[in-house]
Scaffold this active site. Structure first.
Site, mmCIF file in Angstrom:
data_model
loop_
_atom_site.group_PDB
_atom_site.id
_atom_site.type_symbol
_atom_site.label_atom_id
_atom_site.label_comp_id
_atom_site.label_asym_id
_atom_site.label_seq_id
_atom_site.Cartn_x
_atom_site.Cartn_y
_atom_site.Cartn_z
ATOM 1 N N GLU A 110 54.094 30.771 34.838
ATOM 2 C CA GLU A 110 52.804 31.414 34.553
ATOM 3 C C GLU A 110 52.787 31.743 33.069
ATOM 4 O OE1 GLU A 110 49.846 34.799 36.397
ATOM 5 O OE2 GLU A 110 51.984 35.201 36.374
ATOM 6 N N HIS A 176 44.359 32.746 34.409
ATOM 7 C CA HIS A 176 44.321 33.362 33.078
ATOM 8 C C HIS A 176 43.433 32.502 32.176
ATOM 9 C CE1 HIS A 176 47.230 36.637 33.632
ATOM 10 N NE2 HIS A 176 47.813 35.808 34.489
ATOM 11 N N ARG A 208 23.927 33.315 36.677
ATOM 12 C CA ARG A 208 23.509 32.234 35.768
ATOM 13 C C ARG A 208 24.712 31.465 35.228
ATOM 14 N NH1 ARG A 208 19.952 36.353 33.810
ATOM 15 N NH2 ARG A 208 17.812 35.997 34.549
ATOM 16 N N GLY A 230 45.108 46.127 47.707
ATOM 17 C CA GLY A 230 44.153 47.222 47.600
ATOM 18 C C GLY A 230 43.866 47.640 46.179
ATOM 19 N N HIS A 232 44.222 45.020 43.305
ATOM 20 C CA HIS A 232 43.717 43.839 42.607
ATOM 21 C C HIS A 232 42.352 43.382 43.113
ATOM 22 C CE1 HIS A 232 47.839 43.486 41.100
ATOM 23 N NE2 HIS A 232 47.390 42.626 40.223
ATOM 24 N N ASP A 255 52.523 38.415 43.503
ATOM 25 C CA ASP A 255 52.542 38.582 42.042
ATOM 26 C C ASP A 255 53.434 39.781 41.695
ATOM 27 O OD1 ASP A 255 51.989 38.065 39.365
ATOM 28 O OD2 ASP A 255 50.051 39.088 39.375
#
Length: 368
Positions: A110, A176, A208, A230, A232, A255
């Protein structure tokens, strides 16, 4: 079971595998009143038990792995965070050895190929564009054990790197990212198949400018990661993801960072200092959420008790879907003869009461 919930069933374990039949007089454990579900599979995990997969020693990494096994995660992909390339290459070597030993299922990189606009808990000065030659260095360093790489595909070299990853059998994950809807569609068409922690570290859904969220939810080729702690995600966002992606395209991930299964305090995530308070990890400087302290047993319980998901959908998100994504569904992810005896025992309130990995109890059954 893959066909649904079976009441009053039984699972036969022979050695490290689930067997189709048992000889006479085989020892039995009475689990009436409990749930038996497949071992959990975590695609995205940075550490636990006070140990970091990015910077810890081999013994520390093993401690982190064991911490998550105690919470039902029998298969884990070790995730790194942004660092300089030489460091990540060395890290890939250490983690690939643990993958070869069967301790982890592979490596997830990551960063560093992510957007400065959506860096989250990554060091901005170490970020770089995803040039294919640089991405290839990490693939090679992992010696065939790279499972996934998260990148901002709108950056220079991003689309070519997605194609490179796909060619080498590595999951290209969009995350990200500051991509538009159209740029995300292009990345999916090039071979991206995962949304790294959907909703987090990407533009919000707009009417939009729908951005990456709409593109990732609507495409049947994409599996979306959700961090169900609860913090994120609002429950309505989780419900939205399940409604649009369907239960077969959601993977719950932790994560997790070092504090998972360990406690509040000060930690390092890569080079950045993190304060964990009341189980929520945030950067000391800036206050961004810095991973989680989640374990997958808690994600399971929350899914079925607070989010009111059917147990079958929670099992798919925690076991079957990530196993299939990793190409390991012939061995793990469901309770079927011939597969690894990876089992999680839960009581009627969905509290963890036992964990078996490859036929051996990691957590001995806690029965009344």
């Amino acid at each position: 079971m893959p066909t649904g919930t079976v009441k009053d069933g039984r699972v036969i374990v022979k050695g490290a595998r689930i067997a189709a039949s048992a000889p006479a007089n085989v020892p039995e454990i009475d689990l009436r009143g409990h749930w038996l579900v497949p071992g959990f599979v975590d695609l995205h995990n940075h550490g636990g038990g006070g140990a970091s997969f990015t910077s810890g020693t081999v013994d520390e990494v093993l401690k982190g792995i064991h911490t998550h096994r105690l919470h039902g995660t029998t298969t884990l992909v070790a995730s790194t965070v942004t660092g300089d390339m030489d460091f990540l290459i060395r890290r890939a070597g250490l983690l690939s050895e643990l993958a070869e030993q069967g301790e982890i299922a592979g490596i997830h990189f990551e960063g560093p190929f992510i957007s400065p606009c959506r860096k989250g808990a990554h060091s901005e000065e170490l970020l770089r564009d995803p040039e294919p030659s640089e991405v290839r260095k990490l693939i090679d360093a992992a010696r065939g054990r790279a499972k996934m790489l998260t990148l901002a595909t709108e950056l220079p070299g991003g689309i070519d790197s997605v194609r490179l990853l796909a060619e080498h059998g590595v999951i290209a994950a969009v995350g990200h990212t500051d991509a538009t809807y159209e740029q995300t569609v292009e990345a999916i068409d090039a071979g991206a198949t995962v949304a790294t922690h959907l909703f987090n570290a990407m533009p919000a859904l707009g009417h939009r400018a729908p951005g990456p969220i709409a593109a990732l939810l609507e495409d049947e080729r994409v599996t979306v990661e959700l961090i169900n702690d609860g913090t994120h995600l609002h429950p309505a966002a989780l419900e939205l993801a399940f409604h649009h992606a369907g239960p077969e395209r959601v993977a719950f991930v932790t994560d997790a960072m070092d504090a998972a299964g360990f406690g509040d305090g000060r930690y390092l995530l890569g080079p950045l200092e993190v304060e964990v308070s009341d189980g929520v990890a945030r950067l000391v400087e800036g206050g961004s959420i810095a991973g989680s302290t989640l374990t997958l047993d808690r994600a399971f319980k929350r899914a079925v008790t607070i989010d009111r998901l059917p147990v079958e959908h929670a099992v798919a998100a925690l076991s079957a879907n990530p196993a299939r994504l990793l190409g390991l569904d012939d061995r793990i992810g469901s309770l079927e003869p011939g597969k690894d005896a990876d089992l999680v025992l839960l009581d009627a309130d969905f509290e963890l009461k036992g964990v078996m990995r490859q036929g051996e109890w990691v957590v001995e059954p806690q029965l009344p």
